[in-house]
Design an enzyme around this catalytic site. Structure first.
Site, mmCIF file in Angstrom:
data_model
loop_
_atom_site.group_PDB
_atom_site.id
_atom_site.type_symbol
_atom_site.label_atom_id
_atom_site.label_comp_id
_atom_site.label_asym_id
_atom_site.label_seq_id
_atom_site.Cartn_x
_atom_site.Cartn_y
_atom_site.Cartn_z
ATOM 1 N N THR A 345 0.701 -1.239 -0.117
ATOM 2 C CA THR A 345 0.087 0.004 0.028
ATOM 3 C C THR A 345 0.956 1.206 -0.194
ATOM 4 O OG1 THR A 345 -1.572 -1.386 1.253
ATOM 5 C CG2 THR A 345 -1.936 0.947 1.532
ATOM 6 N N GLY A 433 1.973 -2.085 4.350
ATOM 7 C CA GLY A 433 2.442 -3.200 5.189
ATOM 8 C C GLY A 433 1.397 -4.293 5.525
HETATM 9 N N1 GLU Z 1 -5.226 -4.476 2.133
HETATM 10 C C1 GLU Z 1 -4.314 -4.179 3.397
HETATM 11 C C2 GLU Z 1 -5.241 -3.570 4.464
HETATM 12 O O1 GLU Z 1 -6.136 -2.959 4.093
HETATM 13 C C3 GLU Z 1 -3.011 -3.211 3.063
HETATM 14 C C4 GLU Z 1 -2.222 -3.735 2.229
HETATM 15 C C5 GLU Z 1 -0.685 -3.188 2.354
HETATM 16 O O2 GLU Z 1 -0.374 -2.412 3.015
HETATM 17 O O3 GLU Z 1 -0.254 -3.421 1.428
HETATM 18 O O4 GLU Z 1 -4.824 -3.782 5.527
#
Ligand code: GLU
Length: 537
Positions: A345, A433
């Site tokens: 992210t 992360g």
């Molecule tokens: N999809 C994850 C979330 O919403 C984030 C993914 C990432 O940080 O790479 O917690």
């Protein structure tokens, strides 16, 4: 302002120079990140914006998280692996990022959507030089699973574009141009909506992989305005992300459980070691494990399963939980559940001259999301729905809080956070992360508030992550040998972090001099830029 790519930070500064505020700057940064860091966030994904409004002192959350289509159901992922599910249309949630930034701008921005899209249009049309971090991410097979991404991100010989290569994205420039002219409607109800629905019907695993989103899912998408969670820690006010993120609850629980310990005793003056004394780290890991156990059981979309937030955050409950922590050894077991998540992210933070602050974590879930680019429009579709439980958990003993449910948001770990003291804003930060975000944001908070490290040391500090209540603890390279051996002696099983952990973008204000500063993470291409408006005589 602080962002994970220099061109994004520059776009934010340019907005401030042109008379925009932090909300306009954040929107410009998001659209530029879609161009220069397309693997991490964009209009095909979702985001959380935590905003501090200078005039009223209010803190507000815009939840632009993706939602499951009306036709989603709890066992839609059950017959395939994470990789198979996550690279097919079935994983794509209804995107929220464009709706979220446009809502924020309409409410609190000073400029138009066309103004804040301009830098992204320019960069997508004219191109930019690929940076080492993007070049590295382009090696990921997910960047070239489909004809559109192969054509864009591979050279004539089929090799990933390298650092320094010039990348132009005319389709994406056209997309942003259309949005600038026609507004978000063209995305949620117009020609882009039709293209998006067709793209998420792609599957390489047969009917099980076909996305279930319809035009009415897109037309019905709504951002949620939420009240942030607020907690106290050693005289500071922590303002953070409520459910459907699990991060804010875990952060406040952990800080509360740790208040009875005197943390600190930095080891020497090496910034990598400060704040890492083995006892502090041990009790922090234990508190995180307890929080992760609650997360696994309770956290999901609050509209799907009521979450007993008051109880989970009550001092009495947390005192009981904290009492389970043994300073001499690791607790043998804590109730848990774990699902695989991406780590790709992005986080950016911005403060303007008036004191408005935006702390935003934005995502397409895994690097390159589902790997599906909308043909003719040049943006990647997320795979956020794999943040739901891949196998349904609901039973007589378990609410299945994060099982797939129609129109619901998958549980997140994204934790954009603000720190205030006596109502005065002091810090804004967050990190990407996946589930490591929770540990990274906690450690950043401790480094700022418990260990009083310099901004650079707050970020440089070697990180660790607790992914679930009973699993191993990941630890970054650079952690001291003494720390590692003492943690092992206390019963922890450590494993090397598979990649650098997180990417924290931090802005702050000195409580006394009111001087503003920023710090960005060199684990990616973090950049801090500042601009002081000339004073009007
Ligand atoms: N999809 C994850 C979330 O919403 C984030 C993914 C990432 O940080 O790479 O917690």
């Amino acid at each position: 302002m602080s962002a994970s790519h220099p061109l994004a930070a520059q776009a934010g500064i340019d907005r401030l120079k042109a008379g925009g505020n932090a909300i306009d700057a954040a929107a410009a940064m998001q659209f530029v990140l879609n161009v220069v860091e397309p693997q991490s966030s964009g209009i095909g994904g979702g985001a959380f914006l935590l905003i501090h409004l200078a005039v009223t002192g209010e803190n507000v959350v815009i939840d632009a998280r993706e939602v499951a289509p009306a036709a989603a159901n709890a066992d839609q992922f059950a017959s395939h692996s994470y990789d198979e599910n996550s690279t097919n249309g079935i994983a794509v949630g209804v995107p929220g990022t464009l709706a979220g930034f446009s809502e924020a701008q309409q409410r609190w921005g000073k400029q138009t959507l066309a103004d804040v899209l301009a830098p992204a249009i320019r960069l997508a049309r004219n191109g930019f030089a690929i940076t080492p971090y993007l070049a590295n991410s382009l090696q990921n097979p997910r960047a070239a699973l489909q004809p559109e991404t192969k054509a864009l991100f591979r050279d004539g010989a089929g090799a990933p574009l390298a650092a320094g290569a010039w990348l132009k994205q005319p389709d994406l420039a056209h997309t942003f141009q259309l949005i600038a002219q026609q507004g978000p409607r063209v995305f949620y109800q117009g020609e882009m909506a039709r293209a998006l629905i067709a793209a998420q019907r792609r599957s390489n695993i047969g009917p099980a992989g076909v996305g279930r989103m319809t035009l009415s899912d897109l037309a019905n998408y709504q951002v949620a305005l939420r009240t942030p969670l607020v907690g106290q820690h050693r005289g500071y006010t922590i303002v953070t992300m409520p459910p459907p993120s699990s991060g804010g609850v875990a952060l406040l629980q952990t800080l509360n459980m740790l208040e009875r310990f005197s943390l600190g005793s930095p080891l020497g003056s090496d910034p990598k070691l400060m704040g890492s004394d083995p006892t502090s780290t041990h009790v922090t890991i234990e508190a995180l494990r307890l929080a992760m156990a609650d997360r696994a059981y309770w956290m999901g979309d609050p509209a799907a399963t009521p979450i007993p937030l008051k109880k989970l955050l009550a001092d009495e409950y947390l005192a009981q939980r904290s009492a389970l922590i043994n300073v001499q050894s690791r607790m043998s077991s804590v109730t848990t559940g774990v699902e695989k998540e991406g780590r790709h992210t992005t986080h950016f933070s911005v403060v303007d001259g008036e004191g408005n602050v935006v702390s935003c974590t934005s995502t397409v879930e895994d690097a390159w999301g589902s790997g599906i680019m909308v043909p003719g429009y040049g943006f990647m579709l997320n795979n956020e729905l794999t943040d739901f439980n891949l196998t349904p958990q609901q039973s007589a003993q378990n609410p299945g809080a994060n099982d797939v449910r129609p129109n619901m948001r998958p549980r997140s770990s994204m934790t954009p956070t603000l720190v205030l003291r006596d109502g005065q804003w002091l810090y804004a930060f967050g990190s990407p992360g996946g589930s490591t975000i929770i540990s990274t944001v906690l450690e950043t908070t401790q480094n700022l508030l418990d260990f009083n490290l310099t901004p650079e040391a707050v970020i440089a500090h070697a990180r660790f992550a607790v992914l679930d209540a009973n699993g191993k603890t990941e630890i970054e390279k650079g952690a001291s040998e003494l720390l590692v051996s003492r943690l092992k002696a206390l019963g922890h099983t450590l494993q090397d972090a598979p990649e650098p952990q997180g990417s924290v973008q931090l802005v702050g204000e000195n409580a006394i001099t009111h001087e503003r500063w920023g710090a960005a993470d060199s684990r990616r291409e973090g950049t801090v830029l500042r601009y002081s408006a000339p004073t009007i005589q």
